[in-house]
Design a protein around this motif. Structure first.
Motif, PDB file in Angstrom:
ATOM      1  N   ALA A  94     -10.105   5.658   1.202  1.00 44.99           N
ATOM      2  CA  ALA A  94      -9.976   5.230   2.735  1.00 44.99           C
ATOM      3  C   ALA A  94     -11.959   4.415   3.062  1.00 44.99           C
ATOM      4  O   ALA A  94     -12.806   4.240   2.472  1.00 44.99           O
ATOM      5  CB  ALA A  94     -11.286   6.695   3.673  1.00 44.99           C
ATOM      6  N   CYS A  96       0.554  -1.082   0.129  1.00 51.71           N
ATOM      7  CA  CYS A  96      -0.003  -0.028   0.233  1.00 51.71           C
ATOM      8  C   CYS A  96       0.848   1.331   0.350  1.00 51.71           C
ATOM      9  O   CYS A  96       0.659   2.454   0.372  1.00 51.71           O
ATOM     10  CB  CYS A  96      -1.105  -0.221   1.605  1.00 51.71           C
ATOM     11  SG  CYS A  96      -2.301  -1.289   1.335  1.00 51.71           S
ATOM     12  N   THR A 106      -7.428   1.546   4.929  1.00 49.25           N
ATOM     13  CA  THR A 106      -7.426   2.349   3.441  1.00 49.25           C
ATOM     14  C   THR A 106      -7.523   1.000   2.134  1.00 49.25           C
ATOM     15  O   THR A 106      -6.648  -0.611   3.439  1.00 49.25           O
ATOM     16  CB  THR A 106      -6.235   2.457   3.262  1.00 49.25           C
ATOM     17  OG1 THR A 106      -5.036   1.968   3.071  1.00 49.25           O
ATOM     18  CG2 THR A 106      -6.280   4.176   3.505  1.00 49.25           C
ATOM     19  N   LEU A 150      -5.290   4.693  -4.163  1.00 54.50           N
ATOM     20  CA  LEU A 150      -6.339   4.250  -2.276  1.00 54.50           C
ATOM     21  C   LEU A 150      -7.174   4.761  -2.311  1.00 54.50           C
ATOM     22  O   LEU A 150      -8.171   5.770  -2.437  1.00 54.50           O
ATOM     23  CB  LEU A 150      -4.957   4.394  -0.947  1.00 54.50           C
ATOM     24  CG  LEU A 150      -3.662   4.137  -0.699  1.00 54.50           C
ATOM     25  CD1 LEU A 150      -3.126   4.551   0.155  1.00 54.50           C
ATOM     26  CD2 LEU A 150      -3.786   2.753  -1.485  1.00 54.50           C
TER      27      LEU A 150
END
Length: 340
Positions: A90, A52, A102, A88
Motif C-alpha cells: 500500500a 495488479c 498500491t 502488493l
C-alpha cells in the motif's frame, strides 16, 4: 519492480522428484529467465504487474493474446498451465480513504506440466500468502530506510513515557564520547543524568504532553575523559525538542550544539575585544593636542577626536559620522576646496 521494468529473480523452486532430463531442461529455462526483463503487459509477469491482479493461463503454448517470451523453452520443458500473483504494498489512500493506492513489489509465477483450468481456491491461497509477503517486504524496506536514515544522523533520538522511562532508543550514529548519555529501554532519565537535569526533562516531557505541542530545551552535561581530574572534564551543550506522540509518550531528539555555542561565545568575545580596542583608541585620540579626523574613499567622515569635534562645533565626535564637508562648511565653494 523498479517502476520501469521487472527482472527475474534467481530464487526458484521445483519438485525434487523430477526426472533428470526434465530437471536439466528446467535449469535451462531458469537460466534463460534470469536474463529477462519484462515491460508492462509483456509476458505473464508484465501482465500481472500492469493489472495488479492475478492472471491464470491454461496453456502458455496456446495463448495468442499474450506475448510469452519463453514459449519455445516452455514447450521443450513441457510446461503448460501457469499463473502469476502480484505481491502488493500500500502507498496511501485515495478517494477519501475508500480505496488503497498500491504498488507491485514483485510477481510470483507458477508453472504446471499439464493444461489446467483456473483453480480459484489455489489462486486465493497464493494471493493471501502474497499479501502477507507484501506486508513483510514493505516493513523490511521501511526498516532498511530507517536504519539508513539513523546511520546518517548524529542526533540522539528516544521515545519516553511520562515517568521518564526509555521505551525505544534509535540506533543513530552518535559520537563515541556521547555513548554514556544514551539511555536504554527500561531505564529512566534518572539512571543516566543527575537528579536536577532529570527533573528538568520530566517537567519538559509533561509540558509537551499536557499542551500536545513540541517543547524545546537547551542543557549542558559535563563529560569526563580518562581520568577524574577537573581539567579532563568538558561541558557539552545540547539542543533538544520533546514532541508528543500520544497522551503519555513523547519523542526526544537531542543535538550537540557545543561547537555552535563555542563559536557564538568566541564571536561575542571578539566583538567585545574590538569594542574595547575602539574605546582605547578613542581615549588616545581624545587626549592628544592635535585635531584628527578620518574619511572613507567616498570622502564621508567616519570619525574624529574630541579636539576636532570641538573645533567643528559638534557636540560629540560620533556626530560627524556619515557627514560630508558640505554638511559642515558654510558654503559649497569652501567645501569643494577641501575635497579637491
Amino acid at each position: 519492480a523498479d517502476g520501469q521494468a521487472i527482472e527475474c529473480s534467481p530464487i526458484w523452486y521445483s519438485r525434487p522428484d523430477l526426472a533428470a532430463e526434465v530437471r536439466s531442461r528446467l535449469d535451462e529455462f531458469r537460466q534463460y529467465s534470469e536474463g529477462l526483463t519484462f515491460l508492462p503487459n509483456e509476458g505473464l509477469p508484465g501482465f500481472v504487474w500492469q493489472q495488479c491482479q492475478p492472471l491464470w493461463i491454461e496453456d502458455v503454448t496456446d495463448r495468442a493474446d499474450c506475448v510469452f517470451l519463453r514459449e519455445h523453452l516452455a514447450q521443450q520443458c513441457r510446461l503448460k498451465a501457469a499463473f502469476g500473483v502480484p505481491i502488493l504494498a500500500a502507498r496511501g489512500e485515495l478517494n477519501g480513504g475508500s480505496h488503497l493506492d498500491t504498488k507491485v513489489l514483485a510477481v510470483l509465477v507458477f508453472f504446471m506440466f499439464d493444461p489446467r483450468q483456473q483453480d480459484r481456491h489455489l489462486v486465493d491461497v497464493v494471493s493471501t500468502v502474497a499479501a502477507q509477503l507484501g506486508n513483510a517486504l514493505q516493513q523490511k524496506q521501511l526498516n532498511a530506510e530507517l536504519r539508513a536514515l539513523f546511520a546518517a544522523m548524529t542526533d540522539t533520538i528516544a521515545v519516553l513515557d511520562a515517568q521518564g522511562y526509555y521505551l525505544k532508543v534509535a540506533p543513530t550514529h552518535t559520537a563515541p564520547s556521547h555513548q554514556t548519555l544514551l539511555g536504554q529501554a527500561g531505564k529512566t532519565v534518572y539512571d543516566v543524568f543527575d537528579r536536577d537535569l532529570a527533573d528538568r526533562f520530566i517537567r519538559t516531557i509533561w509540558q509537551a504532553l499536557n499542551t500536545q505541542k513540541t517543547v524545546n530545551l537547551e542543557y549542558s552535561v559535563p563529560l569526563e575523559g580518562g581520568d577524574e581530574s577537573a581539567t579532563d572534564r568538558r561541558e557539552v551543550w545540547f539542543s533538544s525538542s520533546f514532541s508528543p506522540i500520544s497522551e503519555d509518550t513523547a519523542i526526544w531528539i537531542s543535538r550537540d550544539i557545543t561547537d555552535k555555542k563555542a563559536a557564538r561565545r568566541d564571536r561575542k568575545q571578539a566583538e567585545k575585544a574590538l569594542k574595547e580596542q575602539k574605546m582605547y583608541l578613542q581615549l588616545v585620540l581624545d587626549n592628544i593636542p592635535q585635531q584628527v579626523f578620518w574619511k572613507d574613499t567616498d570622502l564621508v567622515f567616519r570619525g574624529c577626536n574630541k579636539n576636532w569635534a570641538d573645533a567643528a562645533g559638534l557636540s560629540h565626535p560620533d556626530a560627524v559620522i556619515g557627514k560630508t564637508d558640505y554638511d559642515l562648511l558654510p558654503s559649497q565653494e569652501i567645501a569643494e576646496s577641501f575635497r579637491a
